[in-house]
Design a protein around this motif. Structure first.
Motif, PDB file in Angstrom:
ATOM      1  N   ILE A1435      18.816   4.251 -57.496  1.00 31.69           N
ATOM      2  CA  ILE A1435      20.042   4.998 -57.163  1.00 31.69           C
ATOM      3  C   ILE A1435      21.246   4.065 -57.295  1.00 31.69           C
ATOM      4  N   SER A1436      21.090   2.814 -56.813  1.00 32.03           N
ATOM      5  CA  SER A1436      22.222   1.882 -56.843  1.00 32.03           C
ATOM      6  C   SER A1436      22.639   1.608 -58.274  1.00 32.03           C
ATOM      7  N   VAL A1437      21.647   1.408 -59.157  1.00 32.14           N
ATOM      8  CA  VAL A1437      21.998   1.113 -60.550  1.00 32.14           C
ATOM      9  C   VAL A1437      22.718   2.313 -61.164  1.00 32.14           C
ATOM     10  N   TRP A1457      24.639   6.463 -42.221  1.00 34.28           N
ATOM     11  CA  TRP A1457      24.596   5.094 -41.691  1.00 34.28           C
ATOM     12  C   TRP A1457      23.290   4.368 -42.010  1.00 34.28           C
ATOM     13  N   ASP A1458      22.352   5.016 -42.723  1.00 36.47           N
ATOM     14  CA  ASP A1458      21.127   4.306 -43.100  1.00 36.47           C
ATOM     15  C   ASP A1458      21.076   4.112 -44.611  1.00 36.47           C
ATOM     16  N   ILE A1459      20.607   5.132 -45.307  1.00 37.45           N
ATOM     17  CA  ILE A1459      20.439   4.977 -46.762  1.00 37.45           C
ATOM     18  C   ILE A1459      21.788   4.842 -47.443  1.00 37.45           C
ATOM     19  N   THR A1460      22.783   5.580 -46.918  1.00 42.92           N
ATOM     20  CA  THR A1460      24.130   5.446 -47.488  1.00 42.92           C
ATOM     21  C   THR A1460      24.557   3.985 -47.458  1.00 42.92           C
ATOM     22  N   THR A1461      24.376   3.354 -46.301  1.00 36.26           N
ATOM     23  CA  THR A1461      24.783   1.951 -46.162  1.00 36.26           C
ATOM     24  C   THR A1461      24.016   1.079 -47.146  1.00 36.26           C
ATOM     25  N   GLN A1462      22.709   1.326 -47.259  1.00 42.12           N
ATOM     26  CA  GLN A1462      21.903   0.520 -48.188  1.00 42.12           C
ATOM     27  C   GLN A1462      22.447   0.650 -49.607  1.00 42.12           C
ATOM     28  N   VAL A1463      22.676   1.885 -50.026  1.00 42.56           N
ATOM     29  CA  VAL A1463      23.099   2.117 -51.413  1.00 42.56           C
ATOM     30  C   VAL A1463      24.482   1.521 -51.654  1.00 42.56           C
ATOM     31  N   VAL A1464      25.414   1.800 -50.731  1.00 47.60           N
ATOM     32  CA  VAL A1464      26.781   1.346 -50.922  1.00 47.60           C
ATOM     33  C   VAL A1464      26.815  -0.186 -50.972  1.00 47.60           C
ATOM     34  N   SER A1465      26.061  -0.830 -50.095  1.00 51.88           N
ATOM     35  CA  SER A1465      26.073  -2.306 -50.073  1.00 51.88           C
ATOM     36  C   SER A1465      25.482  -2.843 -51.362  1.00 51.88           C
ATOM     37  N   LEU A1466      24.370  -2.249 -51.802  1.00 50.88           N
ATOM     38  CA  LEU A1466      23.736  -2.748 -53.031  1.00 50.88           C
ATOM     39  C   LEU A1466      24.674  -2.575 -54.226  1.00 50.88           C
ATOM     40  N   VAL A1467      25.360  -1.431 -54.261  1.00 52.66           N
ATOM     41  CA  VAL A1467      26.271  -1.168 -55.392  1.00 52.66           C
ATOM     42  C   VAL A1467      27.342  -2.241 -55.441  1.00 52.66           C
ATOM     43  N   GLN A1468      27.901  -2.575 -54.265  1.00 52.79           N
ATOM     44  CA  GLN A1468      28.972  -3.580 -54.263  1.00 52.79           C
ATOM     45  C   GLN A1468      28.423  -4.939 -54.655  1.00 52.79           C
ATOM     46  N   LEU A1469      27.217  -5.223 -54.188  1.00 56.79           N
ATOM     47  CA  LEU A1469      26.614  -6.525 -54.504  1.00 56.79           C
ATOM     48  C   LEU A1469      26.372  -6.641 -56.013  1.00 56.79           C
ATOM     49  N   LEU A1470      25.935  -5.545 -56.622  1.00 55.17           N
ATOM     50  CA  LEU A1470      25.636  -5.589 -58.059  1.00 55.17           C
ATOM     51  C   LEU A1470      26.928  -5.613 -58.887  1.00 55.17           C
TER      52      LEU A1470
END
Length: 1899
Positions: A1435-1437, A1457-1470
């Motif tokens: 999803i992040s990619v 506040w769970d999966i949303t946070t995971q995805v949003v953080s990963l997107v910014q990191l990538l």
């Protein structure tokens, strides 16, 4: 002599009494009429004459003959020979109707023809009735019976002139010898003559041809099956149409069983009326006519052999154990050699002339010989296991089954076990065990031929010869005389039965026959009784037994060495050398797994016992007891090797003095073994001892050299020439010669011997069955078997029958029922049973037996009293020196709550700690203590295996990480006692599986559990370690703030003001700290961002405030605090807006920072400052927020610097939100989509406006005409390659675009595939869809995302990624500029469940059933953890791709506040390299996880309230995703993998306050957020994890990644397929040396001592040490090269007394130097070579740089500034380079190694041309090297300067460069050859010569 025939009977057909069509047999006459005294007339003969029933027959059948066998009540067999013939019936009516038909029959028989009654109908066809002549005999002479009955029939049919009465009289009075091989000729007085041949030996069965016929009918395998079935007491049923064949088959099977006798039901021919016998529960061998096959179908447990069809059917529920190998295959082979001799020759090229096969009779004997050999091999040495219990008046013999099985190595063998337990073998023992009797072939064979059989095993021809020899003997037994006189017996003529004339069989005159019989009897009385002269001898015992297969017992082959170890250890123990003994003990305990070592131990211990007693000191006693326990724990309850038997006298001999008058014997410490509660063991022991004593009775004292504890079954040595059996045999021989008194005296002596042994054993049993602490009945109850014995049978021989008797024997059965049952009573009952059994069997008188019963309770009672004293005293013993408790190291502020409880730490299924696949020593189980502190649960101890050495084992985890605690009961590793234990599992992947030491009471263990629970779930978050740590907050005092249950907004704002006040008066100097590292040279942020920096000074300009008035002062303070927060700093970096709501300033700015949530009024879980579109007013946000779950409305959290697309996040939609909006489109006009909606939808309208505002705020390069939908993305990205139903994402269909689908489909991936006809075909195959795009050159394999280029063609301005379940049925309007992307996501509970399984997979808790990686991988797959990681990355990619292409994305999943946070953080990191720095990652976590309200306390179950919800590792899952990306892009991250593990550990540990509570709101409420700014605390323990990381990073580079060499514009697109994911080693690794390495203060071990001279003057100790993978922390013990050098540098600076420089400064300086050098050199340095060797785009797709030989210099690729440096080598060459050249290449970069370099021409060897080469003169290595060209890294050759003799001017030779001056030539002469060189010109030649000369002179 015996009578040939006992009775002659005439049986005829009679009608059935109940008038049915069937008839019944009637005995017409029998002779003699009165029964013989010794042999009553057998009942039921009439049934057996016609087994198929008495029926009339329409034609005359020929006479038939067969022999039926009847067994009487004394199991005597009676052979009934039946000859049946048919006679015409006189009148049908008479037969059927008349009641008095019997008399009529008889008249008819006498010859009066009955006339037909006048009323009879027309005559039917003639019927015939059967009539049978029967001979009943106890002898089995079938042929004689056939002849005799045939003679009588012939006389009748042929009408011979012979008186039938005389013939029958003679037949009944004829006597024949029983055995001895004599012949007897008899004549019945009808001119006949017959010879009766008796067998030589009575005991051998006579088989004639029956065995050979049986094999012919059924074949080898089937007969072997039947043989095994009969031996193991299964039911066997034969079917055939011929009665004679049934009889023969049964006789054959019995003959095969010899020397065992079949003792169950044996009916070769079973009459039809008795078929229900087949459902009897007991075993049988029965034959039944095949006509009744149907009736046998429903028999479930009967093996059916069909003789006519040649099949044997074994039902499913029946298991016939086969013969033990190798006997099974050997027997099979020999049988096939006998039956099919042609088989061996079948393949020969020149087969010999056919040999004549043996006659059937001979073949029969050969087959029997094979089975005789088989029995001899099976039972070889059986006589050594016989116990002679009594000799007089009759021998009583018992067989020691366990010893026999043990010595033969067949304990596991099902077949032999069953045979030995069977009735047949019991009969064999009582018949053949007798020591003095006549012997036969089997005795000879088993005694003398065993060695020969073993020798012949592998020589088939020798085996065959032996078989033939045996067959000869068997044949001779049946036919001793070759020339048998011819029989002469009158036979009836051919077809005589068809003659019509002959009359019915006459009625005989009873008187005549009786007179003949009486005459003969009178004659017999005068004659002396014929005594069978038996030749009795002592039965030979034969050689002692050997194992049936010389099994090499696995690891115990080298037993001599092991026995040596056992002997040494015991001698050390008795010499008091305890240390030596302790060293050897583990080896001894291992050796004792082998049988020989156990025997050796018993023998050695015997040597140390004098006069039945050996007093030891406490340590010796402990050693001896441990060794005994170890010996016994591998014994089965049978004690097949006699180990328990050998130790039994010892356990009552070894003892220790506890106090004056109190002695403890070894038996009180070795009771925990199954063997002591097995009655069979005690019986065997008892009989063995009785035998020894009885033998001693009859031996002269001078002879008696046998030790009483002779090991059962072992061959006694040569001094004791006479075994007990020999003695018994001698006594039996003398017995008849003794006088009556002497006989009486001997009988009494024997009986008193048995009686005294019984008393002795009652004592012994009470010793071993009564536990030391008699209150502990548990021990007894759990001891296998004792409970069951209460209801077990008395006699174990007849186990099938005894069950019912036993039930009634003792109604209060077992220890099971009554909890309070008294141990004493149970033991008394057990002993009484034993005494009853053995005394009855050994013939003890009943008075004695009663006396014994009275004594037993007293014996037990006395013993209990002595035990009480022992128990009391043993409690007072100083406990064995247990290892002293090692105190764990604590953190500053960590306090011990519970001091150490002694426990054993047991292995938990991970292999490393127990020295499994990883090798290494067994660190677990370890013995130590468990401590509970305010922060952790800690185990410290030492391995129990002393060979491991003095390693301290530490395993700990934070109390807060505990996820599961369960009670277990386990065996302690040292004493093997059952103890209570605890298993604690933590989410940091530690498992403490502990068994409490016996000294730890259950109350202490309970207290430990309660305290642990209290610490794990404090009632309030203030009770956690992070809070109690710095404060003096003790549990006693109430918490400082009394918190209202629901604080009003007013009190809340008061708090806020109070906290904010603290920050007034301080300029924001700390802001400097947060400035991101200078990015100017990276050229990342666009210039316009600079002017938007938020500059909040103390007095905000009024113009920037809201138009109405300035913010209230309290708000202002809050604002200033909020501006400090991470979010704000990041917004500022991204240039996302200004803190203003007036439109006057920066109209161009699309977004602004809104303080609308500063009081947390709109959304409690959001931060105080939010980024919203400039055009939206604050008051509208309140309404928008109602559409979203938890009021989490969409806010911007990141903006792409390149495409200016923004990333938004929000909670999921409520029904009345956009979804409702989209669903309610009910007007056709597209221009006013909302015209039909009511006022109620105002909030939805607001929301609609809000999304519109977001879209408008974006740069407009989305052309409105064509736009792209994401529907088709599903299969390419969301489906991935994971074959999991959860991973599939269904596409969304849009009917509006259906018409367009025809041409959109060709545009490939982003075109929407909506036409129903197409979608199935296209959706199925990603490959074809991708291939149809011309933009994409090759479909990407492996889940790699496609390059960003192809996203451009058309797209929506905003994609909303929502939950599929929520967006069901939504129809987006085509004019809207956003599109919904429904995806399936997992819920938090699935994460929780998956994590549980992951924990179980990585830390199983118990050793795996099947070792090896397979089970781990299977359970890993079951957990589905990697599938969830795959999904998140996927999803992040997807989002990264969209953002990169310029579309904005709103992630709106679950509550936001769970999966949303995971995805949003990963997107910014990538997407953003800043977040891949240490500082950036911290900002990312603070912003997205902490400020945006991920519920850390709720998900981590931090307080009592969260206990039920359990631990859900959402954050850990995010870190795992980062770890996966880090693995694929190791050069893109500034932080190391350790940093991720560190955060993973501490987010659950509650050591820091960072990850506590669920939102900023809660943190402010508790006064957490701003307190640290105001009061400057002293050097208190860090409360924030970031502060801690900062401090540590200054000291050590452990969080830093040396390979960090980022590409500034890099957007990472990791592979996400499960096959590309690796299991994070955070889950699997552990360090037992110091516990988890994430608390740095604790992990620093003690400093290593410097190398000094040892005090004893030895050499200094080596600093080398062994590094164990699971014990040491490898990064610390073996740091990488750079860390090592930095450490070394620091050490040297300290030694020189210089202030040590920070490592980071040193590192930066080294990098700078490296970069400069690279530039000067003008060619790529090693690092750039490495980097540029990798093709550029692959690197961005995540190339695994760690792998392959390149990895060796990876730490050197410091910076990639010169990644474009020219290099010709391709990546393939780079990979091929060996480490050595890389090493030398690193060396060449350093100036001193290249003293001088340049190009020279060199003349090749003889006949080779001149070539230009790049030469390097190296002073350091003292050599001249040359390369092909300047940038070449591979040296082509080396001239060692040590070998150079002279350097002289040279002359040009052929092929030299033409243009060069002659003076530019010079030669270098070495010891090997002369090198010719030529320089470019004369000066450079001179220079070279000078340089080389100076090098030589320097050397």
């Amino acid at each position: 002599m015996a009578r040939l025939a006992d009775y002659f009977v005439l049986v005829a057909f009679g009608p059935h009494p109940r008038g049915s069509g069937e008839g019944q047999g009637q005995i017409l006459q029998r002779f003699p009429e009165k029964d013989w005294e010794d042999n009553p007339f057998p009942q039921g003969i009439e049934l057996f004459c016609q087994p198929s029933g008495w029926q009339l027959c329409p034609e005359r059948n020929p006479p038939t003959f067969f022999v039926a066998v009847l067994t009487d009540i004394n199991s005597e067999r009676h052979y009934c020979a039946c000859l049946t013939f048919w006679e015409p019936v006189e009148s049908t009516q008479e037969v059927v109707c008349n009641e008095d038909s019997t008399e009529k029959e008889e008249e008819a028989d006498e010859g009066g023809q009955a006339r037909l009654s006048s009323t009879a109908p027309a005559q039917p066809s003639q019927l015939f009735a059967p009539k049978t002549l029967v001979l009943v005999s106890r002898l089995d002479h079938t042929e004689v019976f056939r002849n005799s009955l045939g003679l009588i029939y012939a006389i009748h049919v042929e009408g011979l002139n012979v008186c039938l009465e005389n013939v029958i009289g003679n037949l009944l009075t004829c006597t024949v010898p029983l055995a001895g091989g004599s012949q007897r000729t008899i004549s019945l007085g009808a001119g006949d003559r017959q010879v009766i041949q008796t067998p030589l030996v009575d005991s051998l069965p006579v088989s004639r041809c029956s065995v050979a016929l049986l094999f012919r009918q059924l074949g080898i395998t089937n007969v072997l099956s039947l043989f095994c079935a009969a031996l193991t007491e299964h039911k066997v049923l034969f079917l055939s149409r011929s009665y004679q064949r049934l009889a023969d088959a049964c006789r054959g099977l019995l003959a095969l069983l010899f020397p065992l006798r079949y003792s169950f039901t044996y009916v070769p021919i079973l009459p039809a009326q008795l078929l229900e016998v087949l459902s009897t529960p007991t075993p049988f061998i029965i034959g039944v006519n095949a006509a009744f096959q149907a009736e046998t179908q429903e028999l479930l447990d009967v093996i059916i052999a069909d003789l006519d069809g040649g099949t044997v059917t074994v039902p499913e529920c029946v298991h016939i154990p086969p013969l033990p190998e190798p006997l099974q295959s050997q027997t099979h082979n020999v049988l096939s050699m006998v039956l099919d001799p042609e088989l061996e020759l079948a393949d020969l090229a020149f087969p010999p002339p056919t040999t004549s096969a043996s006659s059937l009779k001979m073949q029969d004997k050969e087959l029997r010989a094979v089975f005789l050999r088989l029995f001899a091999q099976l039972l070889q040495g059986y006589r050594w296991c016989l116990h002679i219990v009594r000799i007089h008046p009759e021998p009583v013999i018992r067989f020691h089954k366990a010893a026999f099985l043990g010595q033969r190595g067949l304990v596991e063998d099902d077949f032999l076990m069953k045979v030995l337990e069977g009735m047949a073998f019991a009969g064999f023992v009582s018949e053949r065990g007798v020591p003095y009797r006549s012997t036969d072939l089997f005795d000879e064979l088993v005694a003398h031929e065993v060695a020969r059989m073993r020798a012949d095993e592998n020589h088939p021809h020798r085996v065959l010869r032996h078989v033939q020899e045996l067959a000869e003997q068997l044949y001779k037994n049946e036919n001793p005389y070759p020339a048998v006189a011819m029989h002469k017996v009158q036979r009836p003529g051919e077809a005589s039965h068809l003659r019509r004339t002959h009359r019915p069989f006459p009625r005989l005159d009873e008187g005549t026959v009786q007179w003949i019989v009486d005459q003969a009897a009178a004659k017999m009385q005068g004659a002396p009784p014929a005594v069978k002269a038996e030749r009795k001898t002592t039965v030979p015992s034969g050689p002692p037994m050997t194992a049936i297969l010389e099994r090499c017992s696995g690891p115990h082959i080298n037993s001599a060495r092991r026995l040596e170890v056992v002997r040494n250890c015991i001698s050390y123990v008795f010499e008091g050398k305890m240390l030596e003994a302790k060293k050897l003990l583990p080896a001894v305990l291992r050796a004792l797994k082998g049988r020989a070592a156990r025997r050796c131990l018993a023998r050695e211990l015997h040597l140390h016992v004098q006069q039945n007693r050996a007093v030891l000191d406490h340590q010796q006693f402990d050693f001896v007891v441990r060794m005994m326990n170890c010996c016994l724990q591998d014994c089965t309850s049978l004690d097949e090797h006699g180990i328990a038997a050998a130790l039994l006298p010892l356990v009552t001999a070894f003892c220790r003095k506890l106090s004056p008058g109190v002695t403890q014997f070894a038996y009180s410490c070795v009771q925990e073994h199954v063997v002591w509660s097995t009655p069979q063991f005690w019986e065997a022991m008892f009989y063995g001892d009785v035998q020894t004593h009885i033998r001693a009775l009859y031996l002269d004292p001078s002879d008696d050299r046998v030790s009483p504890s002779q090991e059962v079954g072992e061959a006694q040595s040569q001094d004791d020439e006479r075994s007990a059996l020999d003695v018994a045999s001698e006594q039996r021989r003398l017995w008849p010669t003794l006088s009556q008194e002497k006989q009486q005296e001997l009988v009494q002596k024997e009986e008193s011997t048995v009686f005294s042994q019984a008393i002795h054993y009652a004592n012994r049993m009470s010793y071993l069955l009564l536990p030391l602490d008699s209150s502990k009945s548990r021990l007894l109850r759990e001891r296998a078997g004792l409970g069951d014995l209460e209801s077990a049978s008395n006699s174990l021989v007849t186990n099938s029958m005894a069950g019912s008797v036993a039930e009634s024997y003792d109604t209060e059965s077992g220890f099971e029922d009554a909890e309070t049952c008294d141990v004493a009573g149970a033991v008394v009952r057990f002993i009484n049973r034993f005494v009853d059994k053995v005394c009855t069997e050994s013939g003890v008188t009943s008075d004695h037996l009663k006396g014994l019963h009275v004594m037993v309770p007293d014996i037990v009672q006395m013993h209990i009293e002595t035990l009480e004293a022992v128990h009391r005293e043993s409690k007072r013993l100083p406990p064995i020196q247990k290892p002293k408790l090692l105190r764990p190291r604590l953190l500053p502020g960590e306090e011990c709550v519970l001091d150490g409880l002694r426990v054993y730490l047991l292995p938990d299924g991970r292999e490393e700690g127990v020295g499994g696949s990883g090798g290494g020593p067994a660190l677990l189980p370890a013995e130590g203590a468990v401590f509970l502190t305010t922060y952790r649960v800690i185990f410290t101890g030492m391995p129990t295996d002393p060979l491991v050495g003095e390693q301290v084992v530490v395993r700990s985890f934070p109390v807060a990480a505990l996820t599961k605690e369960k009670r277990i009961s386990v065996q302690t590793p040292v004493d093997q006692l059952l103890q209570d234990g605890l298993q604690l599992r933590s989410c940091t992947f530690q498992l403490l599986k502990m068994a409490f030491d016996e000294e730890v009471g259950s109350d202490s263990a309970e207290l430990f559990r309660k305290q642990l629970h209290k610490l794990r779930y404090p009632p309030d978050i203030r009770g956690t370690f992070a809070f109690t740590l710095g404060s003096a907050h003790t549990p006693g005092r109430p918490p400082r703030v009394a918190k209202d249950k629901g604080p009003s907004l007013r009190t809340f704002s008061r708090n806020l003001v109070k906290n904010a006040k603290k920050t007034i008066g301080r300029q924001y100097v700390t802001r400097k700290k947060y400035n991101p590292p200078s990015w100017e040279h990276r050229g990342q942020p666009p210039p316009e961002d600079q002017e938007d920096e938020i500059s909040v000074s103390e007095e905000l300009e009024p113009s920037t405030l809201t138009p109405s008035s300035a913010l209230k002062p309290s708000d202002r303070m809050t604002m200033s605090s909020l501006v400090e927060r991470a979010c704000c700093r990041d917004y500022q970096r991204l240039g996302l807006g200004t803190l203003s709501s007036s439109l006057s300033r920066a109209k161009s700015e699309p977004f602004r920072i809104s303080p609308v949530n500063r009081m947390y009024a709109i959304c409690r879980s959001y931060p105080g400052l939010l980024i919203v579109p400039q055009s939206i007013q604050d008051n509208a946000l309140q309404r928008v927020s109602r559409c979203y779950r938890q009021n989490r409305f969409p806010v911007v959290c990141w903006r792409s610097g390149r495409s200016k697309a923004v990333l938004l996040r929000s909670g999921g939609l409520h029904g009345k939100g956009v979804v409702g909006l989209f669903k309610a489109q009910n007007t056709p006009s597209p221009a006013s989509p909302f015209s039909g909606q009511t006022q109620a939808d105002s909030s939805s309208l607001e929301q609609e406006k809000y999304l519109q505002a977001v879209v408008s705020a974006m740069p407009r390069y989305a052309d409105s005409s064509g736009r792209n939908t994401l529907s088709s993305f599903s299969s390419a990205h969301m489906g991935g390659h994971v074959p999991s139903p959860r991973a599939r994402v269904t596409t969304l269909s849009n009917p509006m675009a259906a018409s367009a689908s025809r041409w959109t489909a060709s545009r490939g991936k982003w075109s929407s595939v909506r036409a129903s006809g197409r979608s199935s075909g296209l959706g199925a195959d990603v490959g074809s869809r991708l291939a149809s795009r011309d933009l994409l050159s090759t479909p990407h394999t492996n889940g790699a995302p496609p390059d960003s280029g192809f996203l451009r063609p058309q797209r929506a301005a905003l994609y909303i990624i929502g939950d599929k379940a929520q967006l069901k049925g939504v129809r987006p309007d085509p004019l809207q500029q956003w599109e919904l992307v429904p995806i399936e996501v997992f819920e938090a509970r699935q994460v929780k469940a998956s994590f549980k399984k992951l924990l179980k997979a990585c830390v199983p808790g118990c050793p795996a059933t099947e070792p090896g990686p397979a089970s781990f991988l299977r359970s890993l797959e079951d957990s589905e953890w990697l599938i969830q990681i795959h999904k998140l990355l996927q999803i992040s990619v997807l989002v990264v791709e969209l953002l990169d292409s310029g579309s904005s994305v709103l992630v709106s999943l679950e509550d936001g506040w769970d999966i949303t946070t995971q995805v949003v953080s990963l997107v910014q990191l990538l997407s953003d390299p800043f977040y891949r720095t240490l500082e950036g990652f911290r900002l990312l976590v603070e912003k997205e996880w902490l400020s945006f309200g991920h519920r850390f306390s709720h998900r981590g179950a931090h307080t009592l309230a969260g206990q039920s919800s359990g631990f859900t590792p959402v954050f850990l899952q995010f870190l795992d995703c980062v770890h996966q990306v880090h693995l694929q892009f190791p050069m893109e991250f500034e932080f190391s993998q350790f940093y991720l593990k560190f955060l993973g550990y501490h987010h659950a540990s509650r050591r820091f306050r960072t990850f506590l509570l669920d939102s900023d709101y809660e943190r402010i409420e508790l006064g957490l957020l701003y307190e640290e700014k105001g009061e400057r605390r002293g050097q208190l323990a860090c409360r924030s994890v970031w502060e801690y990381v900062d401090r540590l990073s200054k000291r050590t580079p452990m969080f830093y990644n040396y390979t960090y060499a980022p590409e500034d514009t890099e957007v990472l697109r990791p592979y996400s397929n499960v096959s590309n994911l690796k299991v994070w080693d955070f889950y699997t690794e552990e360090t037992l040396a110091e516990g988890p390495p994430y608390d740095w203060e604790l992990a620093q071990g003690p400093p290593e001592p410097p190398e000094e001279e040892r005090p004893d003057g030895g050499a200094p100790q080596s600093r080398r040490r062994v590094v164990w993978p699971c014990y040491d922390s490898r990064p610390r013990v073996q740091p990488d090269a750079i860390s090592r050098l930095l450490e070394e540098l620091q050490r040297l600076e300290t030694e020189l007394g210089r202030p040590s420089e920070r490592w980071k400064d040193t590192w930066d300086r080294v990098k700078a130097v490296q970069r400069l050098e690279g530039r000067q050199d003008g060619r790529g340095t090693s690092s750039s070579l490495l980097v540029s060797a990798v093709p550029h785009h692959r690197r961005s797709l995540g190339v695994y740089l760690q792998e392959g030989p390149v990895g060796s210099t990876l730490s050197l690729s410091l910076d990639s500034d010169q990644s474009s440096g020219s290099t010709t080598s391709s990546s393939r060459q780079a990979a091929r380079r060996s480490t050595s050249t890389l090493y030398s290449q690193f060396q060449t970069a350093e100036s001193e190694n290249r003293s001088y370099e340049g190009t020279l021409y060199k003349k090749g060897a003889f006949m080779k041309p001149w070539k230009a080469r790049w030469f390097v003169l190296d002073k350091t290595k003292h050599q001249l090297r040359y390369y092909d060209h300047r940038v070449d890294t591979e040296c082509k050759g080396v001239i060692d300067l040590a070998e150079v003799e002279a350097v002289a001017p040279g002359t040009p030779t052929i092929g030299a460069p033409k243009t060069v001056d002659e003076k530019a030539f010079f030669d270098v002469k070495t010891t090997r050859r002369v090198y010719n060189f030529c320089a470019q010109d004369v000066p450079s030649a001179q220079q070279w010569v000078d340089r080389i000369q100076s090098c030589l002179s320097d050397a």
